[in-house]
Design a protein around this motif. Structure first.
Motif, PDB file in Angstrom:
ATOM      1  N   LEU A  22      27.928  94.616 -43.709  1.00 41.39           N
ATOM      2  CA  LEU A  22      27.975  94.972 -45.109  1.00 41.39           C
ATOM      3  C   LEU A  22      26.945  94.095 -45.990  1.00 41.39           C
ATOM      4  CD1 LEU A  22      32.009  94.520 -45.213  1.00 41.39           C
ATOM      5  CD2 LEU A  22      30.478  96.878 -45.571  1.00 41.39           C
ATOM      6  N   GLU A  23      26.683  92.978 -45.177  1.00 40.60           N
ATOM      7  CA  GLU A  23      25.856  92.056 -46.023  1.00 40.60           C
ATOM      8  C   GLU A  23      24.324  92.860 -46.014  1.00 40.60           C
ATOM      9  OE1 GLU A  23      25.816  88.489 -43.836  1.00 40.60           O
ATOM     10  OE2 GLU A  23      27.874  88.013 -44.182  1.00 40.60           O
ATOM     11  N   LYS A  24      23.940  93.402 -44.803  1.00 43.30           N
ATOM     12  CA  LYS A  24      22.696  94.083 -44.791  1.00 43.30           C
ATOM     13  C   LYS A  24      22.470  94.891 -45.763  1.00 43.30           C
ATOM     14  CE  LYS A  24      19.556  95.873 -41.119  1.00 43.30           C
ATOM     15  NZ  LYS A  24      19.553  96.372 -40.006  1.00 43.30           N
ATOM     16  N   VAL A  25      23.478  96.011 -46.023  1.00 45.78           N
ATOM     17  CA  VAL A  25      23.436  96.893 -47.002  1.00 45.78           C
ATOM     18  C   VAL A  25      23.805  96.586 -48.290  1.00 45.78           C
ATOM     19  CG1 VAL A  25      24.020  98.747 -45.201  1.00 45.78           C
ATOM     20  CG2 VAL A  25      25.893  97.707 -46.633  1.00 45.78           C
ATOM     21  N   GLY A  26      24.333  95.045 -48.537  1.00 45.26           N
ATOM     22  CA  GLY A  26      23.987  94.644 -49.797  1.00 45.26           C
ATOM     23  C   GLY A  26      25.128  94.859 -50.555  1.00 45.26           C
TER      24      GLY A  26
END
Length: 406
Positions: free
Chosen positions: A194-198
């Motif tokens: 989730l953090e990676k896709v922002g």
């Protein structure tokens, strides 16, 4: 048997039971959505037949003409399986001018809406009651079905991920426990992906069925068109991930979380809580039980479903499940369940955090309990012989109750 013939049989049973009609039923004042009555330009409400004298009197008429029987059959808009007896459970599309002159109850006057504090869980007189159209089957849910299911709505961050944009996505599901709390999976809140896709969790959507429309409407096989109230979006106050959950771990042990809402939600027939396991259900591993899963996750075309879909799965012995996942060096724990494994039938991306639901007969009624939380499975969804893994809710009852705040 044709659906029209079935409707006739149901109505004949209702006619036989008409003499037992009790007018003081509280359920008589509840509406299940707007509709269009047969042979009328006037809008109507889907309500209990005991609240519609126009159609109730037709039931009392003996004998009915073929035209009257056809009208009664086409007027049926569902069955309320929370009500006692065939008559009290029958719903019909009643013209507004022909219904009993009672005000539709405000949400705050419905059972369970006494503004209980957030650390109080509802009893099974409020939670787990399931309203669905029991005449028509299939994998599509009705607009009333599984009213405790929610969508977690995430807000996209801008390019530098420091501020929020006005774009939203649905990445997980969850289950309403009481007016302030939603139960979901830990990886729906703490996840490097989730953090990676922002994206960041922003709000919870309740009372949803079709994400493309608002309000949601559906047309039954008998021609009745039913519309639900608009969905409700409530911002998240905070997320509470299990203290011992390790994000992105292989075995996903303790994959459970709570979401506290910024304001209390009022219960309606489209927004109600599910029941947490109690008594013997807490320790039950549910091996060989048939259960329901539902959600808006990826379908066989690898696209999210716009409508809420459902599936029946069987719970597998954990030892046999462990044999399958050993090749991935995954260890299964007492706090997990395995279910499913039929080719092409599985929960998938987007269904995470949603409920694994078991129906138990309680007090003469079927009450739904949340037995598990959708956790993980094989990367390719729906592989034959590979069940999905679910967090066993019963193992975390104490943790849930400790985390609930007034």
């Amino acid at each position: 048997m044709a659906s029209t013939e079935w409707n006739f049989l149901v109505l004949l049973m209702v006619i036989m039971a008409f003499s037992e009609w009790v007018q003081h039923s509280d359920a008589a004042q509840i509406t299940f959505g707007s509709c269009t009555p047969q042979e009328s330009d006037e809008r109507g409400q889907c309500i209990h037949i005991t609240s519609c004298p126009f159609l109730a009197e037709l039931l009392a008429t003996e004998p009915q003409t073929p035209a009257q029987l056809l009208l009664l059959s086409k007027s049926q808009c569902g069955l309320d399986n929370r009500a006692e007896g065939q008559l009290n459970s029958t719903l019909v599309c009643c013209p507004r001018s022909k219904r009993i002159d009672v005000e539709e109850p405000e949400p705050s006057h419905l059972p369970g809406n006494d503004q209980q504090p957030g650390n109080v869980l509802p009893g099974n007189d409020v939670c787990g009651f399931h309203f669905a159209d029991r005449i028509f089957g299939g994998t599509n849910t009705s607009i009333w079905e599984f009213s405790w299911m929610v969508l977690l709505q995430y807000r996209k961050l801008d390019v530098n991920k420091s501020t929020s944009s006005n774009e939203y996505t649905f990445n997980c599901g969850g289950t309403l426990l009481n007016p302030l709390y939603v139960l979901t999976a830990g990886h729906c809140l703490a996840n490097r992906k989730l953090e990676k896709v922002g994206v960041v969790l922003h709000s919870v959507r309740l009372g949803e069925w079709d994400t493309r429309t608002d309000p949601d409407c559906t047309t039954h096989m008998n021609g009745q068109r039913i519309c639900a109230p608009s969905h409700i979006d409530i911002e998240v106050e905070k997320g509470i991930v299990h203290d011992q959950y390790v994000p992105n771990s292989v075995d996903q042990q303790n994959d459970i979380a709570l979401v506290r809402l910024r304001r209390s939600v009022s219960y309606t027939d489209y927004v109600r809580p599910i029941c947490l396991p109690t008594g013997d259900l807490i320790q039950n591993n549910f091996v060989d039980y048939s259960m329901d899963v539902a959600g808006w996750g990826l379908t066989e075309n690898r696209q999210p479903s716009p409508t809420k879909l459902k599936l029946t799965v069987n719970v597998m012995n954990r030892t046999n499940c462990q044999l399958k996942y050993t090749s991935f060096k995954v260890k299964l724990y007492e706090s997990q369940l395995c279910a499913g494994g039929m080719a092409g039938m599985d929960t998938c991306d987007g269904d995470s955090g949603g409920p694994l639901m078991v129906s138990i007969s309680t007090g003469g009624r079927d009450v739904f309990y949340i037995a598990g939380i959708t956790s993980y499975g094989t990367k390719q969804c729906g592989l034959g012989g590979w069940p999905g893994v679910y967090t066993r809710t019963g193992a975390f009852i104490d943790w849930i109750q400790q985390k609930l705040e007034a």
